[in-house]
Design a protein around this motif. Sequence first.
Motif, PDB file in Angstrom:
ATOM      1  N   ARG A  35       0.852  -1.191   0.000  1.00  0.00           N
ATOM      2  CA  ARG A  35       0.000   0.000   0.000  1.00  0.00           C
ATOM      3  C   ARG A  35       0.879   1.228   0.000  1.00  0.00           C
ATOM      4  O   ARG A  35       1.935   1.251   0.630  1.00  0.00           O
ATOM      5  CB  ARG A  35      -0.889   0.032   1.225  1.00  0.00           C
ATOM      6  N   CYS A  36       0.430   2.235  -0.699  1.00  0.00           N
ATOM      7  CA  CYS A  36       1.113   3.518  -0.672  1.00  0.00           C
ATOM      8  C   CYS A  36       0.823   4.153   0.684  1.00  0.00           C
ATOM      9  O   CYS A  36      -0.333   4.435   1.009  1.00  0.00           O
ATOM     10  CB  CYS A  36       0.628   4.412  -1.814  1.00  0.00           C
ATOM     11  N   ARG A  37       1.846   4.350   1.452  1.00  0.00           N
ATOM     12  CA  ARG A  37       1.697   4.895   2.804  1.00  0.00           C
ATOM     13  C   ARG A  37       1.907   6.403   2.802  1.00  0.00           C
ATOM     14  O   ARG A  37       2.464   6.977   1.857  1.00  0.00           O
ATOM     15  CB  ARG A  37       2.708   4.242   3.736  1.00  0.00           C
ATOM     16  N   LEU A  38       1.501   7.018   3.880  1.00  0.00           N
ATOM     17  CA  LEU A  38       1.707   8.462   4.002  1.00  0.00           C
ATOM     18  C   LEU A  38       3.187   8.821   3.937  1.00  0.00           C
ATOM     19  O   LEU A  38       3.549   9.887   3.452  1.00  0.00           O
ATOM     20  CB  LEU A  38       1.092   8.981   5.303  1.00  0.00           C
ATOM     21  N   THR A  39       4.045   7.918   4.389  1.00  0.00           N
ATOM     22  CA  THR A  39       5.488   8.172   4.335  1.00  0.00           C
ATOM     23  C   THR A  39       6.043   8.036   2.914  1.00  0.00           C
ATOM     24  O   THR A  39       7.210   8.342   2.681  1.00  0.00           O
ATOM     25  CB  THR A  39       6.244   7.218   5.277  1.00  0.00           C
ATOM     26  N   ASP A  40       5.212   7.578   1.977  1.00  0.00           N
ATOM     27  CA  ASP A  40       5.634   7.403   0.580  1.00  0.00           C
ATOM     28  C   ASP A  40       5.274   8.592  -0.299  1.00  0.00           C
ATOM     29  O   ASP A  40       5.724   8.663  -1.440  1.00  0.00           O
ATOM     30  CB  ASP A  40       4.962   6.164  -0.038  1.00  0.00           C
ATOM     31  N   ILE A  41       4.433   9.497   0.206  1.00  0.00           N
ATOM     32  CA  ILE A  41       3.908  10.546  -0.672  1.00  0.00           C
ATOM     33  C   ILE A  41       4.702  11.841  -0.558  1.00  0.00           C
ATOM     34  O   ILE A  41       5.409  12.083   0.413  1.00  0.00           O
ATOM     35  CB  ILE A  41       2.406  10.810  -0.427  1.00  0.00           C
ATOM     36  N   ASP A  42       4.544  12.655  -1.586  1.00  0.00           N
ATOM     37  CA  ASP A  42       5.214  13.952  -1.614  1.00  0.00           C
ATOM     38  C   ASP A  42       4.184  15.067  -1.424  1.00  0.00           C
ATOM     39  O   ASP A  42       3.020  14.803  -1.087  1.00  0.00           O
ATOM     40  CB  ASP A  42       5.994  14.129  -2.928  1.00  0.00           C
ATOM     41  N   ASN A  43       4.601  16.290  -1.659  1.00  0.00           N
ATOM     42  CA  ASN A  43       3.702  17.427  -1.439  1.00  0.00           C
ATOM     43  C   ASN A  43       2.556  17.488  -2.449  1.00  0.00           C
ATOM     44  O   ASN A  43       1.644  18.285  -2.294  1.00  0.00           O
ATOM     45  CB  ASN A  43       4.490  18.737  -1.429  1.00  0.00           C
ATOM     46  N   PHE A  44       2.580  16.637  -3.475  1.00  0.00           N
ATOM     47  CA  PHE A  44       1.477  16.566  -4.429  1.00  0.00           C
ATOM     48  C   PHE A  44       0.510  15.438  -4.086  1.00  0.00           C
ATOM     49  O   PHE A  44      -0.367  15.092  -4.874  1.00  0.00           O
ATOM     50  CB  PHE A  44       2.006  16.404  -5.857  1.00  0.00           C
ATOM     51  N   LEU A  45       0.715  14.832  -2.918  1.00  0.00           N
ATOM     52  CA  LEU A  45      -0.139  13.748  -2.399  1.00  0.00           C
ATOM     53  C   LEU A  45      -0.143  12.512  -3.292  1.00  0.00           C
ATOM     54  O   LEU A  45      -1.150  11.835  -3.445  1.00  0.00           O
ATOM     55  CB  LEU A  45      -1.570  14.258  -2.147  1.00  0.00           C
ATOM     56  N   GLU A  46       1.008  12.241  -3.893  1.00  0.00           N
ATOM     57  CA  GLU A  46       1.199  11.044  -4.693  1.00  0.00           C
ATOM     58  C   GLU A  46       2.531  10.425  -4.304  1.00  0.00           C
ATOM     59  O   GLU A  46       3.347  11.066  -3.641  1.00  0.00           O
ATOM     60  CB  GLU A  46       1.177  11.375  -6.180  1.00  0.00           C
ATOM     61  N   MET A  47       2.742   9.164  -4.716  1.00  0.00           N
ATOM     62  CA  MET A  47       3.979   8.501  -4.358  1.00  0.00           C
ATOM     63  C   MET A  47       5.165   9.273  -4.939  1.00  0.00           C
ATOM     64  O   MET A  47       5.192   9.578  -6.129  1.00  0.00           O
ATOM     65  CB  MET A  47       3.997   7.044  -4.832  1.00  0.00           C
ATOM     66  N   ASN A  48       6.116   9.580  -4.095  1.00  0.00           N
ATOM     67  CA  ASN A  48       7.308  10.306  -4.487  1.00  0.00           C
ATOM     68  C   ASN A  48       8.128   9.479  -5.473  1.00  0.00           C
ATOM     69  O   ASN A  48       8.274   8.268  -5.294  1.00  0.00           O
ATOM     70  CB  ASN A  48       8.116  10.617  -3.220  1.00  0.00           C
ATOM     71  N   ASN A  49       8.657  10.134  -6.507  1.00  0.00           N
ATOM     72  CA  ASN A  49       9.396   9.391  -7.530  1.00  0.00           C
ATOM     73  C   ASN A  49      10.635   8.693  -6.971  1.00  0.00           C
ATOM     74  O   ASN A  49      10.994   7.607  -7.416  1.00  0.00           O
ATOM     75  CB  ASN A  49       9.754  10.283  -8.723  1.00  0.00           C
ATOM     76  N   GLY A  50      11.285   9.278  -5.985  1.00  0.00           N
ATOM     77  CA  GLY A  50      12.417   8.614  -5.346  1.00  0.00           C
ATOM     78  C   GLY A  50      11.986   7.397  -4.553  1.00  0.00           C
ATOM     79  O   GLY A  50      12.677   6.380  -4.512  1.00  0.00           O
ATOM     80  N   ARG A  51      10.814   7.485  -3.938  1.00  0.00           N
ATOM     81  CA  ARG A  51      10.292   6.358  -3.161  1.00  0.00           C
ATOM     82  C   ARG A  51       9.960   5.188  -4.080  1.00  0.00           C
ATOM     83  O   ARG A  51      10.128   4.031  -3.704  1.00  0.00           O
ATOM     84  CB  ARG A  51       9.052   6.789  -2.368  1.00  0.00           C
TER      85      ARG A  51
END
Length: 180
Positions: A35-51
Amino acid sequence: MYPFIRYATTIAHAALQVKRGNTLGFDDVSEITLRCRLTDIDNFLEMNNGRVLTLYDLGRTDFAVRTGLGKQLLKQRWGLVVAGSTIQYRKRIRAFQKVTMKTQIVGFDERWIYIEQSMWVKGKPCSSALLRTGVTEGGKVVETARVLAALDKSDWQLAPEPWVQEWIDGDKDHRWPPMG
């Protein structure tokens, strides 16, 4: 921060799969879900590309454990390295979405193993990565033939698919070192 708890959980889950007989061949596709967790998201509320790249480590770990490569890594005191990658992002992954990650080998040569990984949400592809990976010993890359021999797969051959070969060839023209 690196997701160490997820990583440990992935190893434990993969080891349990092996114990249950759910192993993989080198020509199989590993699938794990997360699951995409809150610790995975960026300021655009989507999974961060680095993550995304970090989580792809989990897929490769599952693949290594379930194919028996992980056991050989420990036995031979080998390591793994990513020596190159390219990634395409096509669809956003939002917080709490269930993600299916697929990992497979798409070719190898005398030195490198080429792996394709992808993330899917609700049956739709979100990202795809192509990686040049290798097994290392003492800081040097081990020949693929030796790795395959350790896995009793000496006769296995998988030439890189044409699109992978184009990437390999194109990378040879890439300037190194980069301009400073």
